[in-house]
Design an enzyme around this catalytic site. Structure first.
Site, PDB file in Angstrom:
ATOM      1  CE  LYS A   1       0.978  -0.056  -3.342  1.00 17.20           C
ATOM      2  NZ  LYS A   1       1.388  -1.529  -4.245  1.00 17.20           N
TER       3      LYS A   1
ATOM      4  CE  LYS B   1      -3.631  -0.721 -10.955  1.00 26.25           C
ATOM      5  NZ  LYS B   1      -3.437  -1.467  -9.503  1.00 26.25           N
TER       6      LYS B   1
END
Length: 293
Positions: free
Chosen positions: A174, A242
């Protein structure tokens, strides 16, 4: 392990609520815990069992899925007193689908394994549209035999399901995905600002280039929205910050220099300081508007 029938879900945000609903459509009995029950009242009306606590939820399900906001939220849901690691039934499957730290994913796996759980990290990509349509890409880390058992569960939420390796590798995949998006989306924004400054019709430009070498999922998803000034979130800008921050931290551990990621992260952080964190990632275009007049 008996066949999985009851699935508990924590994290009913933009993507999570659709993922939960799709699992229900796939035939699973769905359970849910939310800190703000009023936000999931619609799920109760759809037959989802709402639980008053994480421990109550964990005691009712063979499989528990989380997709929350930040690493600190993941730690709270799994490791706080009375949370999942304390409350889940022996042999339960614990699947964290939050995009979080690969280091944290490994920590959860090691702690869960000690306690007799099957722990996987399985972050997703595809945004709110993929979540609604059940077409998410799912990147899975953990034991291969656990991945195999959970194939039907993953298939209830996505169509491109890949085993990436041991615990934490789903999160590393990811990170790579988010690095690609950072470069692709910033390229879209720069190109549209250039075209705008030179008087091109942006809709005609999109039609002209979207099927050529410049075409991309980011262009198709966000080009029209940028032209329309639509910055509503399919994925929150603050969450992308983030993700990119986590990717940068992991890169530093390997002494990797990723200048595009670093620059795009800097641009997004400047937007967050302007109070734009709850806009969608396509709001990056406003950075180029402001910085280029």
């Amino acid at each position: 392990m008996t066949e999985i029938r009851d699935i508990g879900f924590i994290g009913t945000g933009i993507m999570g609520k659709s993922m939960l609903r799709n699992l229900g459509k796939a035939g699973y009995t769905m359970h849910c815990y939310a800190r703000h029950p009023e936000k999931v009242a619609d799920l109760k009306a759809e037959g989802v069992t709402l639980h008053p606590s994480i421990s109550d939820l964990a005691g009712a399900c063979q499989c528990l899925i989380t997709i929350v906001g930040f690493p600190r939220d993941v730690e709270e849901v799994y490791l706080a007193p009375g949370a999942l690691m304390d409350s889940a039934r022996p042999g339960s499957f614990l699947i964290d689908m939050t995009t979080t730290s690969p280091t944290l994913a490994r920590k959860l796996y090691e702690e869960g394994t000690k306690r007799g759980f099957h722990v996987l990290d399985a972050p997703v990509t595809g945004g709110d549209t993929g979540a609604r349509n059940g077409t998410l890409s799912i990147l899975v880390g953990g034991k291969k035999e656990d991945f195999d058992v959970l194939q039907p569960v993953f298939q209830g939420m996505g169509t491109n399901i890949n085993y990436m390796g041991e615990a934490g590798m789903g999160q590393h995949a990811k990170m790579a995905n988010q690095i690609m998006i950072a470069g692709a989306l910033s390229g879209v924004c720069e190109a549209l600002r250039y075209a705008q400054a030179n008087g091109l019709d942006l809709e005609t430009l999109l039609k002209a280039v979207s099927t050529g070498a410049a075409g991309s999922a980011q262009l198709n998803a966000f080009g029209p929205k940028i032209i329309q000034g639509d910055y509503a979130p399919g994925f929150f800008l603050k969450h992308f910050i983030k993700d990119m921050g986590l990717a940068e931290e992991e890169a530093e551990k390997k002494e990797l220099k990723l200048p595009v990621l670093h620059q795009v992260l800097k641009e997004y952080r400047s937007l967050a300081k302007e109070g734009k964190g709850d806009l969608g990632t396509q709001a990056l275009f406003t950075y180029y508007e402001k910085s280029n007049g």
